[in-house]
Scaffold this motif. Structure first.
Motif, mmCIF file in Angstrom:
data_model
loop_
_atom_site.group_PDB
_atom_site.id
_atom_site.type_symbol
_atom_site.label_atom_id
_atom_site.label_comp_id
_atom_site.label_asym_id
_atom_site.label_seq_id
_atom_site.Cartn_x
_atom_site.Cartn_y
_atom_site.Cartn_z
ATOM 1 N N LYS B 88 53.614 26.201 59.212
ATOM 2 C CA LYS B 88 52.205 26.412 59.522
ATOM 3 C C LYS B 88 51.894 27.893 59.361
ATOM 4 C CE LYS B 88 48.060 26.148 61.230
ATOM 5 N NZ LYS B 88 46.965 25.699 60.372
ATOM 6 N N ILE B 89 50.968 28.203 58.446
ATOM 7 C CA ILE B 89 50.613 29.598 58.215
ATOM 8 C C ILE B 89 49.188 29.833 58.711
ATOM 9 C CG2 ILE B 89 50.242 31.384 56.472
ATOM 10 C CD1 ILE B 89 52.317 29.930 54.733
ATOM 11 N N HIS B 90 49.037 30.843 59.561
ATOM 12 C CA HIS B 90 47.694 31.167 60.065
ATOM 13 C C HIS B 90 47.075 32.247 59.207
ATOM 14 C CE1 HIS B 90 48.000 28.750 63.689
ATOM 15 N NE2 HIS B 90 49.302 29.028 63.625
ATOM 16 N N ILE B 91 45.872 31.972 58.794
ATOM 17 C CA ILE B 91 45.190 32.938 57.929
ATOM 18 C C ILE B 91 44.063 33.614 58.698
ATOM 19 C CG2 ILE B 91 43.845 33.240 55.817
ATOM 20 C CD1 ILE B 91 45.337 30.839 54.657
ATOM 21 N N PHE B 92 44.086 34.942 58.687
ATOM 22 C CA PHE B 92 42.977 35.715 59.260
ATOM 23 C C PHE B 92 42.242 36.388 58.117
ATOM 24 C CE2 PHE B 92 45.821 35.175 62.773
ATOM 25 C CZ PHE B 92 44.982 35.045 63.874
ATOM 26 N N LEU B 93 40.965 36.158 58.085
ATOM 27 C CA LEU B 93 40.161 36.792 57.052
ATOM 28 C C LEU B 93 39.808 38.191 57.539
ATOM 29 C CD1 LEU B 93 39.252 35.438 54.446
ATOM 30 C CD2 LEU B 93 37.009 35.111 55.487
ATOM 31 N N VAL B 94 40.165 39.203 56.726
ATOM 32 C CA VAL B 94 39.917 40.583 57.131
ATOM 33 C C VAL B 94 38.903 41.185 56.167
ATOM 34 C CG1 VAL B 94 40.959 42.817 57.595
ATOM 35 C CG2 VAL B 94 42.313 40.731 57.834
ATOM 36 N N THR B 95 37.871 41.749 56.705
ATOM 37 C CA THR B 95 36.879 42.308 55.795
ATOM 38 C C THR B 95 36.097 43.429 56.441
ATOM 39 O OG1 THR B 95 34.883 41.827 54.570
ATOM 40 C CG2 THR B 95 35.295 40.464 56.468
ATOM 41 N N TYR B 100 26.936 37.659 57.219
ATOM 42 C CA TYR B 100 26.779 36.514 58.110
ATOM 43 C C TYR B 100 27.309 35.245 57.444
ATOM 44 C CZ TYR B 100 24.516 33.025 61.013
ATOM 45 O OH TYR B 100 24.276 31.963 61.832
ATOM 46 N N GLN B 101 27.009 35.135 56.140
ATOM 47 C CA GLN B 101 27.467 33.964 55.378
ATOM 48 C C GLN B 101 28.979 33.815 55.437
ATOM 49 O OE1 GLN B 101 25.694 34.883 51.613
ATOM 50 N NE2 GLN B 101 24.772 32.841 51.511
ATOM 51 N N ASP B 102 29.676 34.964 55.225
ATOM 52 C CA ASP B 102 31.140 34.932 55.225
ATOM 53 C C ASP B 102 31.666 34.541 56.605
ATOM 54 O OD1 ASP B 102 31.594 35.441 52.605
ATOM 55 O OD2 ASP B 102 31.801 37.614 52.835
ATOM 56 N N ALA B 106 33.891 31.356 57.380
ATOM 57 C CA ALA B 106 35.235 31.507 57.932
ATOM 58 C C ALA B 106 35.401 30.668 59.197
ATOM 59 C CB ALA B 106 35.506 32.978 58.236
ATOM 60 N N GLN B 107 34.379 30.683 60.043
ATOM 61 C CA GLN B 107 34.468 29.950 61.304
ATOM 62 C C GLN B 107 34.598 28.447 61.078
ATOM 63 O OE1 GLN B 107 30.955 31.415 63.193
ATOM 64 N NE2 GLN B 107 32.103 32.726 64.612
#
Lengths: 487, 137
Positions: B88-95, B100-102, B106-107
Motif C-alpha cells: 500500500k503506497i500513500h500518495i501526498f500531492l505536494v504543490t 481550488y480545482q486541484d 485531490a480530496q
C-alpha cells in the motif's frame, strides 16, 4: 335632323337619349368651322348643373371649365384635323364642387364636326394616385432596407423577380429557374438553399437563411432569404413567396464584432493564465527561500549552513532571471508600436548565427538558410532577432545526439503574407500530448535542466503582438517545424 | 523510535526543493531512506519493474507541475499499475499552487491520501511521518 335634336333632347320617347343621359356620361358636339357647340343633358348634369344653367359655348368650355394645365393638349386634339381615330385623354373640369377628373373621348367626323364624351373618373383617378403613392412608398422603403421580392411557381418551377431583387442580385435579367437561382450562391451555401426550397415545395416548410451570394457584377455579399409557401386546399404548395434582403453591412459588422470579441476573450484568457503562472512561479521561489531559511536556522553544522546559503544564492539568481523574463514579456506589448524597419533577412540571420557560433559548433550542427523567395521584411528588428534566436536555440538544445544536426530556415510569400519556416531534425515533441501547451508559459517537455519554458512563450507573444501567428508541426524522433506568419 | 515510514519518495523537478526536503527530513530524523525522481515517468518505470519489489516506498510526495509526466498524469498511470503492486503506497500531492480545482480533485481521489502545500509545514510533516495521517486516511 342631327343627333342632338332627334335623340338626346327628345324627352318624349324613351329611347337611346334617355339611356345615355342616365349613364353618368356627357356627350358633346363641336363644329370646327362655326365653333358651334352642343351639350347633352348628361353633360350638364355630370358637371353638377341643370341644362341651360351654364352657358353652352366653346369659349366657356375652354376658358372656364377646362383646367388651364390640360388646355394645351386638349386643344391639340380638337385642332388636329388629320386624326381619324378615337382620342382618349384624362382632363380636369370645373364642376359645381370644384375640379374633378374626366375621361374624354374625341372622334372627328367627316364634316369638320367633332363629337365626344366625358365620363367622371374622379374616384378611379384618386385610387390610382393613391396606389401610385403607396407603390412609390413601398419601392422607396424596400430600397432603403435593400429588400427585393421573388416568387416560385411550383407547377412550372419558374421564378419571378421584382426590381428590388434584380438590384440586389445586380442583374438586368432575372434567373428563370430554381437551378439558375442557386448558381448565384457560394458553394458552401448552395446545398442549404437547395434543401430549403425543396422542403418548402414538398411539405410547405417556411425558411429564413443568411447566405453568401455572388452578384451579377461579381460582388460577394451576405443576403437574407426568407420564404413562405402558399398552399392549395389540399395542402399542396403551389407558390413560394419570398424576400431577399442585402444584409452585407450588418453581417460584416457582426463578423467584426465576433472577431474582436474573440481577440478580447483570447487576450483575457492569456492574461489570466499569465497571472496564474506568475503567481505560481513566484510562489515556488518564495517557498524555497522560506524553506532554506528555516533549514539554516535548524541546522547547526557549518558545512550544511554554507550549502544552504549557496542554494539561497541560486534561488535569488533564478528569481532575478524570472523577473527579467516577466519584464521582457510585459515589454513586448509596449514595444510593439515602435517603428518597423525594412530588414534584410539574410543579414539579420547571419548575425544571429554568429552570436550562437559556440553553441552551433558544440552541437556540430549544419545550418541551412534560404531567403531568396522573400529577401526583405518590414518588421521590428529586435523581435525578429529574438524570434530567430529562440527558435535556433531550441533547435540546438533539443537536438537528437544520434543524428547529424540539420537546421533549415527559409522565407516564403503566400497570399501577400510573409512566412518564416524553421525546421530541425531534433527530438521532436509529442503533439498529441503537448500540442496545445507548446507555446504556454513555463511549459517544459524534455527532461532538460536548461529548459525554462519561457522561450516559445516570448516568441509567440512577439509574433502575435505584431498581428502574426505561429504554428508548429512536430513528430517524436523526426523533428520539429515552426511556421511563422510574420505579416 | 521506530518510524512507521521506512522509505519516502519525492517526485519533483525542483532540485532546490528536493534538497531542502531531504535536509529537513534528515535534520528532524523523520525517515531514513529518501529516493527522488525528476518526473512522474521515471517513478512509474521504477514501479513497473518487478525487480524493485523490495524497494517500494511507503509514501510518495508528488509534485503537480513537472515536465515529461506531471503529477496528475502520474496518478493516471499509477491507477493502471497499482493492482500489480503488493504494497500500500500513500500518495501526498505536494504543490506550491493553491488552485481550488486541484485541491478538490485531490480530496476526492481515492489514490491520493492528502495534499500538502509547499514549502514545508513542520506540523503536517511530522504527522505524515509519524503515520498519523496515514492511519486516519
Amino acid at each position: 335632323m342631327d343627333l342632338f335634336d332627334s335623340c338626346l333632347f327628345d324627352n318624349d320617347t324613351p329611347n337611346l337619349a334617355q339611356i345615355i343621359n342616365s349613364t353618368n356620361a356627357g356627350i358633346w358636339e363641336f363644329d370646327a368651322n362655326t365653333k358651334n357647340v352642343k351639350w347633352s343633358i348628361g353633360f350638364y348634369r355630370i358637371l353638377g348643373y341643370e341644362p341651360g344653367e351654364i352657358e353652352c359655348s366653346y369659349l366657356n368650355f375652354i376658358d372656364n371649365l377646362l383646367y388651364h394645365e390640360d388646355r394645351a393638349f386638349f386643344l391639340q386634339i380638337i385642332n388636329n384635323r388629320t386624326a381619324k381615330h378615337l382620342e382618349i385623354v384624362h382632363i380636369r373640369l370645373l364642376t359645381r364642387d370644384g375640379y374633378e377628373w374626366f375621361q374624354s373621348s374625341t372622334q372627328r367626323q367627316a364634316d369638320a364636326k367633332i363629337t365626344g364624351t366625358i365620363i367622371n373618373i374622379n374616384h378611379f383617378k384618386f385610387s390610382e394616385l393613391q396606389l401610385a403613392t403607396n407603390n412609390t412608398f413601398v419601392v422607396e422603403t424596400n430600397k432603403l432596407v435593400k429588400l427585393g421580392g421573388w416568387e416560385i411557381d411550383v407547377a412550372s418551377r419558374k421564378l419571378f423577380f421584382n426590381n428590388g431583387a434584380l438590384d440586389i442580385f445586380e442583374l438586368q435579367q432575372q434567373p428563370n429557374t430554381i437551378d439558375e437561382l442557386i448558381c448565384f450562391f457560394e458553394p458552401e451555401h448552395k446545398p442549404l438553399l437547395t434543401t430549403a426550397i425543396e422542403d418548402c415545395i414538398r411539405i410547405g416548410r417556411p425558411y429564413d437563411l443568411d447566405l453568401k451570394l455572388k452578384t451579377g457584377k461579381g460582388h460577394i455579399i451576405w443576403v437574407k432569404i426568407k420564404a413562405v409557401a402558399n398552399i392549395d386546399n389540399y395542402g399542396k404548395c403551389v407558390l413560394i413567396k419570398g424576400i431577399v434582403q442585402d444584409i452585407d453591412l450588418a453581417k460584416q459588422n457582426e463578423n467584426k464584432l465576433k472577431s474582436s470579441l474573440n481577440i478580447v476573450n483570447h487576450k483575457n484568457e492569456r492574461l489570466q493564465n499569465f497571472a496564474y503562472i506568475v503567481a505560481h512561479n513566484l510562489r515556488s521561489y518564495v517557498g524555497n527561500l522560506q524553506l532554506m531559511l528555516n533549514l539554516h536556522e535548524e541546522s547547526e553544522d557549518l558545512k550544511d549552513q554554507q550549502e544552504i546559503l549557496s542554494h539561497v544564492k541560486s534561488i535569488s539568481t533564478s528569481l532575478t532571471d524570472t523577473i527579467e523574463h516577466l519584464n521582457e514579456i510585459v515589454k513586448i506589448d509596449s514595444e510593439k508600436n515602435q517603428e518597423k524597419t525594412l530588414i534584410e533577412l539574410d543579414l539579420l540571420f547571419k548575425n544571429i548565427v554568429n552570436a550562437l557560433q559556440s553553441n552551433i559548433q558544440s552541437a556540430q550542427a549544419v545550418i541551412n538558410y534560404d531567403f531568396s523567395r522573400c529577401r526583405y521584411v518590414d518588421y521590428l528588428p529586435a523581435y525578429l532577432e529574438s524570434i530567430f534566436h529562440n527558435l535556433l536555440t531550441n533547435a540546438l538544445k533539443y537536438r537528437d545526439p544520434n543524428r547529424q544536426v540539420v537546421i533549415s530556415c527559409k522565407s516564403i510569400t503566400e497570399n501577400d503574407h510573409v512566412y518564416i519556416i524553421v525546421e530541425d531534425n531534433g527530438l521532436g515533441i509529442d503533439m498529441e500530448l503537448y500540442g496545445d501547451k507548446i507555446f504556454g508559459m513555463y511549459q517544459t517537455f524534455h527532461d532538460n535542466h536548461d529548459s525554462q519554458g519561457i522561450g516559445l512563450y516570448i516568441t509567440r507573444n512577439q509574433v502575435e503582438a505584431l498581428g502574426g501567428t505561429i504554428t508548429v508541426e512536430s513528430e517524436l524522433n523526426i523533428g520539429t517545424k515552426f511556421i511563422i506568419k510574420l505579416l | 523510535m521506530n518510524n512507521p515510514i521506512q522509505t519516502a519518495w519525492i517526485i519533483d523537478d525542483d532540485e532546490i526543493y528536493k534538497y531542502g526536503f531531504r535536509k529537513y527530513v534528515t535534520i528532524k530524523g523523520l525517515c531514513s531512506k529518501i529516493v527522488d525522481f525528476p518526473n512522474g515517468s521515471e517513478a512509474i518505470n521504477f514501479l513497473k519493474d518487478s525487480s524493485n519489489i523490495e524497494n517500494l516506498p511507503d509514501v510518495i510526495f508528488l509534485d503537480i507541475d513537472m515536465p515529461v509526466m506531471n503529477g496528475w498524469e502520474f496518478i493516471v498511470a499509477f491507477e493502471q499499475i497499482k493492482a500489480l503492486i503488493s504494497k500500500k503506497i500513500h500518495i501526498f500531492l505536494v504543490t506550491s499552487c493553491i488552485s481550488y480545482q486541484d485541491i478538490v480533485r485531490a480530496q476526492n481521489h481515492p489514490d491520493i491520501t492528502d495534499y500538502i502545500i509547499k514549502p514545508i509545514d513542520s506540523q503536517q510533516f511530522a504527522a505524515v511521518f509519524k503515520g498519523e495521517l496515514i492511519k486516519t486516511a
